[in-house]
Write a protein that holds these residues in place. Structure first.
Motif, PDB file in Angstrom:
ATOM      1  N   UNK A  85       0.807  -1.222   0.000  1.00  0.00           N
ATOM      2  CA  UNK A  85       0.000   0.000   0.000  1.00  0.00           C
ATOM      3  C   UNK A  85       0.838   1.268   0.000  1.00  0.00           C
ATOM      4  N   UNK A  86       2.102   1.161   0.401  1.00  0.00           N
ATOM      5  CA  UNK A  86       2.876   2.368   0.682  1.00  0.00           C
ATOM      6  C   UNK A  86       3.979   2.687  -0.328  1.00  0.00           C
ATOM      7  N   UNK A  87       4.371   1.739  -1.164  1.00  0.00           N
ATOM      8  CA  UNK A  87       5.492   1.990  -2.065  1.00  0.00           C
ATOM      9  C   UNK A  87       5.150   3.108  -3.053  1.00  0.00           C
ATOM     10  N   UNK A  88       6.049   4.076  -3.257  1.00  0.00           N
ATOM     11  CA  UNK A  88       5.790   5.147  -4.225  1.00  0.00           C
ATOM     12  C   UNK A  88       5.746   4.604  -5.655  1.00  0.00           C
ATOM     13  N   UNK A  89       4.753   5.064  -6.423  1.00  0.00           N
ATOM     14  CA  UNK A  89       4.594   4.660  -7.821  1.00  0.00           C
ATOM     15  C   UNK A  89       4.587   5.908  -8.699  1.00  0.00           C
ATOM     16  N   UNK A  90       5.483   5.925  -9.689  1.00  0.00           N
ATOM     17  CA  UNK A  90       5.537   7.002 -10.673  1.00  0.00           C
ATOM     18  C   UNK A  90       5.075   6.456 -12.017  1.00  0.00           C
ATOM     19  N   UNK A  91       4.223   7.208 -12.698  1.00  0.00           N
ATOM     20  CA  UNK A  91       3.891   6.887 -14.083  1.00  0.00           C
ATOM     21  C   UNK A  91       4.734   7.768 -15.002  1.00  0.00           C
ATOM     22  N   UNK A 148      -6.477   9.399 -14.058  1.00  0.00           N
ATOM     23  CA  UNK A 148      -6.593   7.947 -13.919  1.00  0.00           C
ATOM     24  C   UNK A 148      -5.361   7.366 -13.238  1.00  0.00           C
ATOM     25  N   UNK A 149      -4.188   7.909 -13.583  1.00  0.00           N
ATOM     26  CA  UNK A 149      -2.952   7.437 -12.964  1.00  0.00           C
ATOM     27  C   UNK A 149      -2.965   7.615 -11.455  1.00  0.00           C
ATOM     28  N   UNK A 150      -3.408   8.783 -11.003  1.00  0.00           N
ATOM     29  CA  UNK A 150      -3.468   9.026  -9.560  1.00  0.00           C
ATOM     30  C   UNK A 150      -4.547   8.166  -8.900  1.00  0.00           C
ATOM     31  N   UNK A 151      -5.661   7.958  -9.605  1.00  0.00           N
ATOM     32  CA  UNK A 151      -6.736   7.133  -9.048  1.00  0.00           C
ATOM     33  C   UNK A 151      -6.326   5.667  -8.944  1.00  0.00           C
ATOM     34  N   UNK A 152      -5.397   5.238  -9.790  1.00  0.00           N
ATOM     35  CA  UNK A 152      -4.921   3.853  -9.755  1.00  0.00           C
ATOM     36  C   UNK A 152      -3.817   3.646  -8.713  1.00  0.00           C
ATOM     37  N   UNK A 153      -3.484   4.715  -7.985  1.00  0.00           N
ATOM     38  CA  UNK A 153      -2.505   4.569  -6.911  1.00  0.00           C
ATOM     39  C   UNK A 153      -1.182   5.255  -7.151  1.00  0.00           C
ATOM     40  N   UNK A 154      -1.083   6.040  -8.236  1.00  0.00           N
ATOM     41  CA  UNK A 154       0.165   6.722  -8.529  1.00  0.00           C
ATOM     42  C   UNK A 154       0.449   7.863  -7.567  1.00  0.00           C
ATOM     43  N   UNK A 155       1.728   8.093  -7.292  1.00  0.00           N
ATOM     44  CA  UNK A 155       2.152   9.211  -6.449  1.00  0.00           C
ATOM     45  C   UNK A 155       2.648  10.387  -7.285  1.00  0.00           C
ATOM     46  N   UNK A 156       3.009  10.111  -8.540  1.00  0.00           N
ATOM     47  CA  UNK A 156       3.478  11.164  -9.435  1.00  0.00           C
ATOM     48  C   UNK A 156       3.259  10.706 -10.873  1.00  0.00           C
TER      49      UNK A 156
END
Length: 237
Positions: A76-82, A94-102
């Motif tokens: 749940x906590x790992x940073x995700x960049x698209x 959509x990227x942020x809604x899917x769990x993206x941080x940046x």
């Protein structure tokens, strides 16, 4: 992976771009694990430890959005960049809604990417270390030495040495990582605020100063794991 550096999962099917980004980030001191499709990336993520994910969206076998959802279910906590050529507002949302941080759109600056990575990791590490530091008592026993975390001093009962702020923060990080290696990159982000060659050399100087101070008790030492980090060793505690 032999070196305990910041470990980044990078998923990109463009060979030229992935080579440029990987080479640049590895020069910054990160360890990059490159995957070329979403399914491969998910298998790798499920078996290895990563500190951050960089995901393209238009990937073979499994797109980046779907991959991000699976990653979020695992961690749940790992940073995700698209990192994507899809630049429309709805794509970013959509990227942020899917769990993206940046979300960075291609083409992007590798320097900007590096700074964004450092900013996110700094926040993540700050949250982690804040909780761990809070568990440290005011007075910590180091062999025959006493470390006062609030007064920033070390004493052997006869002599007291005052520490600088950076020396104090480094020693606290070493203590909360007592049984494991303190990663160089984590220490740099936590104490210096950014990863750079200059800061890395500066940290080595402060580690040397701490070693000299800790020699008041020959049973207390700081071991250097080349290219990886440091660990405090206490033979009699």
């Amino acid at each position: 992976m032999s070196k305990k550096l910041i470990n980044i999962l990078y998923v990109e099917d463009d060979e030229n771009l992935s080579m440029v980004v990987s080479d640049f980030l590895e020069m910054q001191g990160y360890h990059i694990h490159l995957c070329v499709d979403g399914e491969e990336a998910l298998k790798v993520f499920d078996t290895e430890h990563f500190d951050l994910c960089l995901l393209d969206i238009m990937l073979p076998k499994m797109d980046g959005y779907t991959l991000a959802e699976h990653i979020r279910n695992i961690n749940e906590h790992i940073p995700i960049f698209f990192l994507s050529a899809k630049s429309q507002e709805e794509d970013r949302i959509k990227g942020f809604m899917k769990g993206g941080d940046d979300y960075l759109t291609k083409p992007f600056s590798t320097e900007e990417l590096s700074l964004r990575i450092q900013a996110v990791l700094r926040r993540v590490l700050a949250n982690q270390t804040k909780k761990k530091k809070a568990s440290l008592p005011k007075n910590v026993k180091l062999g025959e030495l006493r470390f006062n975390t609030q007064n920033m001093s070390i004493s052997d009962g006869n002599k007291e040495v005052r520490l600088t702020r950076k020396e104090n923060e480094l020693l606290k990080l070493l203590l909360i990582s007592k049984n494991v290696i303190l990663k160089r990159d984590e220490a740099l982000l936590e104490v210096w605020g950014e990863i750079s060659h200059f800061n890395s050399r500066s940290m080595d100087v402060y580690i040397t100063k701490l070693r000299k101070i800790l020699k008041m008790d020959p049973n207390v030492s700081i071991t250097n794991y080349h290219g990886t980090g440091f660990k405090i060793e206490i033979l009699k505690d």
